[in-house]
Design a protein around this motif. Sequence first.
Motif, mmCIF file in Angstrom:
data_model
loop_
_atom_site.group_PDB
_atom_site.id
_atom_site.type_symbol
_atom_site.label_atom_id
_atom_site.label_comp_id
_atom_site.label_asym_id
_atom_site.label_seq_id
_atom_site.Cartn_x
_atom_site.Cartn_y
_atom_site.Cartn_z
ATOM 1 N N LEU A 83 -36.241 -31.728 28.061
ATOM 2 C CA LEU A 83 -35.255 -31.310 27.470
ATOM 3 C C LEU A 83 -35.298 -30.626 26.521
ATOM 4 C CD1 LEU A 83 -33.165 -35.104 26.687
ATOM 5 C CD2 LEU A 83 -32.521 -33.584 28.265
ATOM 6 N N GLN A 127 -39.420 -37.771 28.801
ATOM 7 C CA GLN A 127 -37.890 -36.773 28.259
ATOM 8 C C GLN A 127 -38.114 -35.508 28.092
ATOM 9 O OE1 GLN A 127 -35.599 -40.545 28.193
ATOM 10 N NE2 GLN A 127 -36.242 -41.690 29.762
ATOM 11 N N VAL A 186 -28.704 -36.689 29.707
ATOM 12 C CA VAL A 186 -28.707 -37.494 29.208
ATOM 13 C C VAL A 186 -27.534 -37.814 29.205
ATOM 14 C CG1 VAL A 186 -29.572 -37.521 26.699
ATOM 15 C CG2 VAL A 186 -30.129 -35.420 28.230
ATOM 16 N N ARG A 198 -27.990 -42.496 29.106
ATOM 17 C CA ARG A 198 -27.989 -43.563 28.377
ATOM 18 C C ARG A 198 -26.565 -44.268 28.072
ATOM 19 N NH1 ARG A 198 -31.680 -40.880 27.061
ATOM 20 N NH2 ARG A 198 -33.030 -39.833 25.503
#
Length: 353
Positions: free
Chosen positions: A66, A62, A285, A289
């Motif tokens: 990013l 991840q 994201v 999240r």
Amino acid sequence: MVLRIFGMSIVFTVLAVVVGFVYGGPQAAVLVLILGVLEISLSFDNAVINATVLQRMSDFWQKIFLTVGVLIAVFGMRLVFPLVIVWAASGLGPVAALDLALNPPADGAATFPDGSPSYETLLTDAHPQIAAFGGMFLLMLFLGFVFEERDITWLSFVEKPLAKAGKLDMLAVVVAGIALVLTAEFLAPEDKVSTVMVAGVLGMVTYIAVNGLGEFFDTGDGDGPSELAKATGKAGFFLFLYLEVLDASFSFDGVIGAFAITADPIIIALGLGFVGALFVRSLTVYLVRKGTLSEYVYLEHGAHWAIGALSVILLVSIGVEINDIITGLVGVVLIGLSLMSSVRRNRTLAATS
């Protein structure tokens, strides 16, 4: 949480606008913002799909997506990739291609006084093969979704019959192959038929290879990456590669659309990359999240139907000019409808529980 996730995107947006202002004055700064909005509207469904894949990846991958992925998205796909296309199409060296991009003909003409094509013209001429590659990759992604049986369906009257039909082995490849042949036969310009066919087949092969390798190394149960997948990192790598190819399939459409606004590659890179692409990453994201996809269960369906629509638009655009407003609105409408359906479903479940 919102500020933490979107904070960096906001900072880079401000920096991009400032750089645009220094580079080309107030008009350039406004164009940077307009291009950023264009990229976000065209890629919202991309963010939803990214989130469905990203939540299956380990924390390490991840972070790679990013960080390294952002650099690829911003510099690679929004700046370098169009230059490479012009470089390959024109036979110019990379420096000459960059000079061609930075010094367009006066008054936005398609050619220079000596008759040589402009950067925009060369990039637009490459649209059929790029649209064929991206359209077939996205079509395979869409077909892979609708031909798979799942417990929850959104457009049940369509999705359930398609899922039953999907039990036929390799049906997605057959349908995609027929679509490619029809596109090449009836939509591709006569001098582009072979290149459209080759590019389309490459799009299909790329999807099959990357998706297949990801599934081969992914030993999880579908709710997240397993410990083995996290340990080896192979599944994460191929999922990362899958996301980058997916982003490439989306990004070129935005680059072509940007030329309706400006032909300056610096402003395009600032708007599409530093504003649009970074906000799409932040939105991805946020969806992960917040667990948005688990809460609003039809969002993933809406995003895939939007991708299916985009794949058709890309293939049709090989022979028919389609306004970018239509491209952006189709995705927004489908995802909006799926969100509304999710909210209605949640209210019904809450009322009956």
